[in-house]
Every structure is written in C-alpha cells, then in structure tokens.
Design an enzyme around this catalytic site. Structure first.
Site, mmCIF file in Angstrom:
data_model
loop_
_atom_site.group_PDB
_atom_site.id
_atom_site.type_symbol
_atom_site.label_atom_id
_atom_site.label_comp_id
_atom_site.label_asym_id
_atom_site.label_seq_id
_atom_site.Cartn_x
_atom_site.Cartn_y
_atom_site.Cartn_z
ATOM 1 N N GLY A 319 -13.583 17.677 7.512
ATOM 2 C CA GLY A 319 -12.214 17.679 8.013
ATOM 3 C C GLY A 319 -11.533 19.010 7.743
ATOM 4 O O GLY A 319 -10.752 19.502 8.559
ATOM 5 N N TRP A 322 -12.849 21.461 10.257
ATOM 6 C CA TRP A 322 -12.243 21.246 11.566
ATOM 7 C C TRP A 322 -10.921 21.995 11.679
ATOM 8 O O TRP A 322 -10.583 22.516 12.745
ATOM 9 C CB TRP A 322 -12.006 19.747 11.797
ATOM 10 C CG TRP A 322 -11.237 19.461 13.055
ATOM 11 C CD1 TRP A 322 -11.712 19.441 14.324
ATOM 12 C CD2 TRP A 322 -9.835 19.169 13.163
ATOM 13 N NE1 TRP A 322 -10.713 19.148 15.218
ATOM 14 C CE2 TRP A 322 -9.547 18.981 14.533
ATOM 15 C CE3 TRP A 322 -8.793 19.044 12.233
ATOM 16 C CZ2 TRP A 322 -8.268 18.668 14.989
ATOM 17 C CZ3 TRP A 322 -7.517 18.733 12.695
ATOM 18 C CH2 TRP A 322 -7.267 18.553 14.052
ATOM 19 N N HIS A 323 -10.191 22.094 10.578
ATOM 20 C CA HIS A 323 -8.893 22.760 10.624
ATOM 21 C C HIS A 323 -9.008 24.261 10.836
ATOM 22 O O HIS A 323 -8.086 24.880 11.382
ATOM 23 C CB HIS A 323 -8.109 22.489 9.337
ATOM 24 C CG HIS A 323 -7.421 21.161 9.313
ATOM 25 N ND1 HIS A 323 -8.044 20.011 8.906
ATOM 26 C CD2 HIS A 323 -6.158 20.792 9.665
ATOM 27 C CE1 HIS A 323 -7.196 18.998 8.988
ATOM 28 N NE2 HIS A 323 -6.052 19.439 9.469
ATOM 29 N N GLY A 324 -10.085 24.860 10.396
ATOM 30 C CA GLY A 324 -10.202 26.299 10.564
ATOM 31 C C GLY A 324 -11.580 26.798 10.205
ATOM 32 O O GLY A 324 -12.258 26.243 9.342
ATOM 33 N N PHE A 457 -5.483 25.450 15.371
ATOM 34 C CA PHE A 457 -6.623 24.584 15.054
ATOM 35 C C PHE A 457 -7.142 23.887 16.302
ATOM 36 O O PHE A 457 -8.139 23.209 16.234
ATOM 37 C CB PHE A 457 -6.208 23.545 14.004
ATOM 38 C CG PHE A 457 -5.564 24.165 12.794
ATOM 39 C CD1 PHE A 457 -6.127 25.266 12.194
ATOM 40 C CD2 PHE A 457 -4.378 23.652 12.285
ATOM 41 C CE1 PHE A 457 -5.538 25.850 11.087
ATOM 42 C CE2 PHE A 457 -3.785 24.222 11.166
ATOM 43 C CZ PHE A 457 -4.356 25.319 10.578
#
Length: 457
Positions: A319, A322-324, A457
């Site tokens: 997770g 996924w953000h960066g 993102f």
C-alpha cells in the site's frame, strides 16, 4: 482542471450541469453517454495525450470481460489484471525499479522519461476490483457506456474515492431529477462541494507555508531545529487531511449534483484510538480495497497468527508503494504494517489500553510516519526526525496560528459528510453556504492555487 479553480467552478461545472439537466429532461437515454463524454473532456483538459490511454484501457478491459462472459476462461481475467498492473508499473515504477537494479554493480539501469498519467493508480484499481469480482461470479455484465462511466466518472477519476461497482452501477439507471428528494440531494451536494473547497483553500493550503520551506531545507541538508520540525510535521499532518478529505468532499458533492451517491472516505481519522481504528477512518475506500483484494487473499486472519502478521505487513508495505515510487513510501507503509501487527499482538494478549493514551500514541505515530511520506529522501526525513527528537540545535520559532483552527476542526469535527447529511434543510444553511462559497472564490482569486497532494499518486 482543478476543482479549486475558476475554469472548473465558473466554466466547466455550470456548462456540464446545464447539459446534463437538458439531456436528463428531454433525452434521458443520452444521459450516460453525455456523462461519459463530459468525464473524458474533464480528463483531457489536463493533458489530451493521455485520453487515448484511458479510452484504450477501458475498451480493452471491457472486451476481455466480454470474452470471459462467453468463455468462462479465468486466464482472461488474470491476463487483464496483469496487463493493467504492467501499464501502471511502466508509467509509475519503471524508473524506481531501475534505480534499485542500478545498485547492483555491473547491471545496466535504463531510464524512461515518461509523464505519469493523472489518476492511473485509481482507474487501474477500479479495473482490478470489477474484474476480480467478475471472476468470482459476483459482478454482472455491463455495456461499454456504463463500464466507461464507472471507470472515468470525472468527480472520482483522478483521486478517488475507490468505488466498488456495486456501490454505483445501479444508480446509472435512475432518473435522479425525478426523485422526490432530488432538490434536497442537490442542496446537500452543494454543501459538500462548498465545505470541501473551504477545507482545501482556507485550512489546508495555508499550512503549506509551514511545511514546504522546512522540508525543502531538510532536503538541502540543513539542520532543522525542534520548533521548525514540530511545526512542519504537525502542519503536514493536518494539511494532507484537509487536502485529501477536502477533495473527497468535493467529489461526493459533485457526484450528488449529477444524481450519484459516492461512498464516504473519511470519518475524523485523527480521533482514532488505535492504528486499526485510524485505517477504518482514513481513506476508507482504499482500506477496504487493501483488505478485500490484498490482505484476505494473502491469508488474512483465518490461517493462523504468523500468516496474519505477515499479511498485514505485506499489505501495508505494498500500500505504501502504491502511494509513490520511492523507498520512503515503502518504509511508511511498512511502519504502519509493523505497528498494526503489534496492535494485533497487544489485543491477543488482552493488555489494556486507556482511550486517551491510545489516541495520543496513535496520533503521534501517524504524525511521525507522515514525515516519511512527505520527505523527498531518507536523509531529509532523518533531518526532520533529529529536530523532532531535539537532537539539533534550536532554530526558528514555532508557527502556530494556522495550526490551531486546523487542529480543532480535524480532531473535534464535525465532518463535512455529517454536516451535509444530518443538518435539516433550512434557509440559514443556504445563506451560510453561499457566503462561504463566495469567500472561497475570493481566496482562490487572491492566492496561488495548490494542486491536490494525492494527484501525484
């Protein structure tokens, strides 16, 4: 175009509402194609070169779903999910993994100079949710127009919320302006839109002046004093909340204006008394996605404690990625995974946790971990952490004026969702909303507009 811009608020939105209203009244069968077309226009305003990518992504996934419906070959869904993730990896993670490969001596590390298409993470996850549920036998078939609108619906295509197909698709077949509560829903949509704008423009954006200079100094290798470090950390803690929850409020409000109810995404997360509680209140639709499509498939809580702890850690680390595309994001997610695992062990042991202490520990951990999220490198994060722990000499003072109202609204509440849905219709509420909207317009005209943080993102 930004929701907090004149071109959207005074241009695109009134024209879109007028066109949608005319079509809904005189040619209702064209309502969904018009909404889909408006969504593509909105998306293309950012960069028209990415419109074919969005369109091709929708068409290819729909065609594969159609083929699966006819053949029931599960490999088709697997292929579609792999292709979606491969496109996301190409645009968002290619250079990240190339940098990791470059750490190995003698291994070439090619780079690609590709612009990141806005919203690619969000519309990719929407594809994944539908396709996975289709293979499970839970999702029905939809025609191309409905599927395109599900993926590209403009209030949520760029930064969510992550909407399950079962939460929205049935609403496409309604005649929203013929409902008995149509006027009330439009009014509540305007309230959500206005409050979201106010949170972003009046509470979130001013905090950038407390955040950006300090993190920029840390990135340049300067020592950050305790006052500056706490100022920047607390300011970003509230800035990202008002920025992202404000966007979500606007998205929910805009959707209501077009007759669509989107799910709530924030519920006073800074009142959480545990990290588990925090993730039930922060970016709630992402939390449900990670639970249903990653944590449970990895083992969840039904296959023993060791696997549960591993699933928690892996889910949060992924997770974070996924953000960066950066190790700091992975570290942020991994830190949350470790503390969530500690929480599981704590509860299993039956140890007490007073609510006030639980709140304080949760808030401090979340605020500390946001440093990894905001910093541009581990060295910059370390500079901030040294300041927070008093390991650097005193620097500039602690700015607090913009922090006080932000902290009060974020922690005490109420949420925009609660205000919009629970306040009874009244003339005074309409007047207050109108005044607040005008104040926001004046503020937008006076100051530079900040892009939404989650757009990256």
């Amino acid at each position: 175009m930004l929701f907090n811009s004149f071109v959207f608020l005074l241009g695109f939105l009134p024209l879109a509402l007028a066109l949608h209203g005319l079509v809904e009244r005189f040619a209702p069968t064209w309502r969904l194609p018009v909404l889909a077309g408006l969504s593509f226009v909105f998306y293309g305003y950012w960069d028209w070169r990415f419109v074919p990518l969005l369109g091709f992504s929708i068409l290819l996934n729909w065609l594969i779903a159609e083929a699966f419906q006819k053949t029931r070959v599960g490999g088709l869904i697997t292929l579609a999910i792999v292709l979606n993730l491969a496109v996301l990896a190409l645009f968002k993670y290619f250079n990240f993994f190339a940098d990791l490969a470059g750490m190995i001596p003698g291994l070439p590390a090619p780079k690609l100079d590709l612009a990141l298409p806005l919203g690619i993470s969000f519309f990719t996850f929407h594809h994944v949710m539908y396709l996975t549920d289709l293979r499970r036998g839970e999702a029905p078939r939809y025609d191309l127009v409905r599927y395109a609108l599900y993926i590209a619906f403009f209030p949520q295509v760029l930064a969510g919320p992550l909407v399950r197909w079962r939460e929205i698709m049935h609403q496409f077949d309604e005649r929203p302006y013929l409902r008995s509560d149509a006027a009330e829903r439009i009014a509540r949509g305007l309230i959500l839109l206005t409050i979201g704008l106010a949170k972003k423009v009046l509470l979130g954006d001013p905090l950038a002046e407390y955040v950006n200079p300090v993190f920029a100094a840390a990135a340049q290798g300067q020592a950050i004093g305790p006052g500056e470090a706490w100022q920047a950390t607390l300011a970003f803690t509230f800035q990202i909340y008002f920025d992202f929850s404000g966007y979500t409020d606007m998205a929910l409000g805009l959707a209501l204006l077009f007759g669509i109810v989107l799910p709530q995404n924030f519920d006073t997360p800074y009142r959480s008394i545990s990290l588990q509680d925090f993730w039930r209140r922060w970016h709630m639709t992402l939390s449900r996605f990670l639970r249903d499509y990653l944590y449970i498939p990895l083992g969840g809580s039904r296959h023993g404690l060791p696997l549960q702890l591993w699933a928690l850690f892996a889910t949060m680390a992924l997770g974070g990625l996924w953000h960066g595309a950066g190790l700091n994001f992975v570290a942020w997610g991994a830190a949350h995974g470790v503390v969530l695992a500690i929480g599981v062990l704590w509860r299993r042991a039956g140890l007490p946790m007073p609510q006030l202490l639980g709140w304080a520990l949760t808030f401090l951990f979340v605020a500390f971990s946001w440093v990894l999220f905001r910093a541009t490198s581990f060295d910059a994060a370390l500079a901030i952490y040294k300041g927070l722990l008093g390991l650097n000499p005193a620097g500039a003072g602690f700015k607090w004026r913009a922090l006080l109202p932000a902290a009060a609204v974020a922690i005490i509440g109420p949420t925009a969702w609660a205000m919009a849905w629970k306040l009874p219709p009244a003339r005074w509420l309409a007047v207050v909303t109108a005044i607040l909207f005008v104040l926001v317009l004046f503020k937008i005209g006076d100051d530079a507009n900040f892009e939404f943080i989650y757009f990256q993102f």
